[in-house]
Scaffold this motif. Sequence first.
Motif, short mmCIF file in Angstrom:
data_model
loop_
_atom_site.label_atom_id
_atom_site.label_comp_id
_atom_site.label_asym_id
_atom_site.label_seq_id
_atom_site.Cartn_x
_atom_site.Cartn_y
_atom_site.Cartn_z
N ILE A 111 5.45 2.06 -4.55
CA ILE A 111 5.37 0.60 -4.36
C ILE A 111 6.78 0.05 -4.14
N ALA A 112 6.91 -0.75 -3.10
CA ALA A 112 8.23 -1.24 -2.71
C ALA A 112 8.73 -2.35 -3.63
N PHE A 113 10.05 -2.44 -3.70
CA PHE A 113 10.70 -3.58 -4.36
C PHE A 113 12.05 -3.81 -3.72
N ILE B 263 0.82 -1.21 0.00
CA ILE B 263 0.00 0.00 0.00
C ILE B 263 0.86 1.27 0.00
N ALA B 264 2.15 1.11 -0.33
CA ALA B 264 3.04 2.26 -0.48
C ALA B 264 3.14 3.10 0.79
N CYS B 265 3.22 2.42 1.92
CA CYS B 265 3.30 3.17 3.19
C CYS B 265 4.71 3.68 3.47
N GLY B 266 5.70 3.08 2.85
CA GLY B 266 7.08 3.55 3.00
C GLY B 266 7.84 2.97 4.18
S1 SF4 Z 1 5.93 -3.58 1.42
FE1 SF4 Z 1 6.83 -1.79 2.46
S2 SF4 Z 1 5.85 0.01 1.51
FE2 SF4 Z 1 4.63 -1.81 0.99
S3 SF4 Z 1 3.04 -1.91 2.55
FE3 SF4 Z 1 4.72 -3.19 3.28
S4 SF4 Z 1 6.01 -1.86 4.56
FE4 SF4 Z 1 4.64 -0.54 3.33
#
Ligand code: SF4
Length: 77
Positions: free
Chosen positions: A32-34, A12-15
Amino acid sequence: MYYTKINQENCIACGLCQIISPALFDFTPDGIAFTRKDENKGIIPVPSEEMDAFRKAYQQCPTGAILRSEEPFERQA
Ligand code: SF4
């Protein structure tokens, strides 16, 4: 030894993961994380010096989007 990648459908792109472990996780322009080292393929093991940060991110991701495996997620060609 652990491998990790992001299930981007659940991110959810929370960082949070990038704040906890900027060495392991980066994010797209949409947030979006990677996984930074293997472009989210999950084929490069988490280095030992990042394990504490990895565990914290893995436990704290609000959607469980951080995947973990003792095997690489994709075989290298
Ligand atoms: S993967 Fe990272 S950015 Fe994505 S929801 Fe989880 S903690 Fe947040």
